[in-house]
Scaffold this active site. Sequence first.
Site, mmCIF file in Angstrom:
data_model
loop_
_atom_site.group_PDB
_atom_site.id
_atom_site.type_symbol
_atom_site.label_atom_id
_atom_site.label_comp_id
_atom_site.label_asym_id
_atom_site.label_seq_id
_atom_site.Cartn_x
_atom_site.Cartn_y
_atom_site.Cartn_z
ATOM 1 C CD GLU A 267 88.335 36.646 137.288
ATOM 2 O OE1 GLU A 267 87.957 36.673 138.555
ATOM 3 O OE2 GLU A 267 88.665 37.746 136.758
ATOM 4 C CG ASN B 242 90.432 37.530 133.303
ATOM 5 O OD1 ASN B 242 89.773 36.579 133.214
ATOM 6 N ND2 ASN B 242 90.572 37.995 134.589
ATOM 7 C CE LYS C 141 88.320 41.297 135.482
ATOM 8 N NZ LYS C 141 88.722 40.602 136.581
ATOM 9 C CD GLU D 170 91.966 40.439 137.351
ATOM 10 O OE1 GLU D 170 91.637 40.494 136.302
ATOM 11 O OE2 GLU D 170 91.299 40.543 138.600
ATOM 12 C CB CYS E 32 85.833 39.223 138.401
ATOM 13 S SG CYS E 32 85.779 39.485 140.266
ATOM 14 C CG ASN F 82 88.955 34.103 140.964
ATOM 15 O OD1 ASN F 82 89.504 32.926 141.692
ATOM 16 N ND2 ASN F 82 88.655 33.779 139.739
HETATM 17 N N1 CDT Z 1 88.945 39.176 139.708
HETATM 18 C C1 CDT Z 1 88.515 40.486 139.985
HETATM 19 O O1 CDT Z 1 88.195 41.268 139.167
HETATM 20 N N2 CDT Z 1 88.329 40.793 141.355
HETATM 21 C C2 CDT Z 1 88.093 42.171 141.878
HETATM 22 C C3 CDT Z 1 88.677 42.154 142.885
HETATM 23 C C4 CDT Z 1 88.658 43.802 143.521
HETATM 24 S S1 CDT Z 1 90.099 44.871 142.799
HETATM 25 C C5 CDT Z 1 91.293 44.419 143.682
HETATM 26 C C6 CDT Z 1 86.566 42.349 142.004
HETATM 27 O O2 CDT Z 1 85.932 43.007 141.624
HETATM 28 O O3 CDT Z 1 85.827 41.550 142.754
#
Ligand code: CDT
Length: 301
Positions: free
Chosen positions: A47, A111, A128, A147, A173, A198
């Site tokens: 991502e 995204n 996304k 995000e 993600c 990420n």
């Molecule tokens: N990039 C991404 O979606 N990261 C989220 C972080 C947790 S929510 C702050 C994840 O689900 O891994």
Amino acid sequence: MSRVVTVAAAQLGPVQRTDSRADVVERMLVLLRAAAARSCDLVVFPELALTTFFPRWYVDDIAAADHFYERAMPNDATAPLFAEARRCRIGLALGYALFGTDPDGTARRWNVQTLWDRDGREVATFKKVHIPGHESNEPDRPFQHLERYYFEPSPDGFGVWDAFGGRVGMMICNDRRWPESYRSMGLQGVELILCGYNTPLHYAPDPSQDPLQGFHNQLVMSAGAYQNGTFVVGVAKGGVEEGVDSLAESTIFAPSGEVLATATTAGDELVVADCDLDWCARYKDTLFDFERYRRPDVYRT
Ligand code: CDT
């Protein structure tokens, strides 16, 4: 005819704010060439692969962050990657921030993850669906996860496409945490799900989850693979990026839920597995024969 797809999860280590797209593409080319040397059919990058994870910072004027978005794919910065992939006859999946404009001038920020086949043709660009984090600045956090400020959620849901001799789907993600993501692709016959991520190790709303990040990562993708009879490829941008430590542990899961290959570092690393898509039918046609055994008549949505 064999339906073995050799897939490389091309994990990236951190991308700092000062790293240019050209710097990152150089690193991606190293991974792509290593994948070619191992006869891979498909290389999957994480991502927001081309830049640092910019939702960790708030800016008053969102347009001040527009330089983190791509206007087209491929573009000048990524052209060498797409050219090399075509030359090596390897497919590409890659996540990035996409900026678009409606005919009336409205800005759109997504995204996305794009999939290209071995002939260099675009299969699909996925937006996304589940956008995590928060919408406005929360200065008490050690870092932001904005995000929901920087991206709008996909109105399209989860598609599945014919590619690489099978049925291929994508998620990004946070989508991997939700059973609906896998199920909606499972109901479309998905055999190979590609997912970049990420994931900061620190989760400010509930830090008790911090030590469980690796466990939860494996839990959801393993279960999603097994319960839908599909391969799942999880690809991290891991390591310490701008002071924020993020989960690595890129992993390829079989339709049995088993781990086929996993990363051992938090840096640039290729994780490779031969994915025999015929394995999926062993689950889809037996224990998880959806037509025969599911009970949508008694489920509440
Ligand atoms: N990039 C991404 O979606 N990261 C989220 C972080 C947790 S929510 C702050 C994840 O689900 O891994």
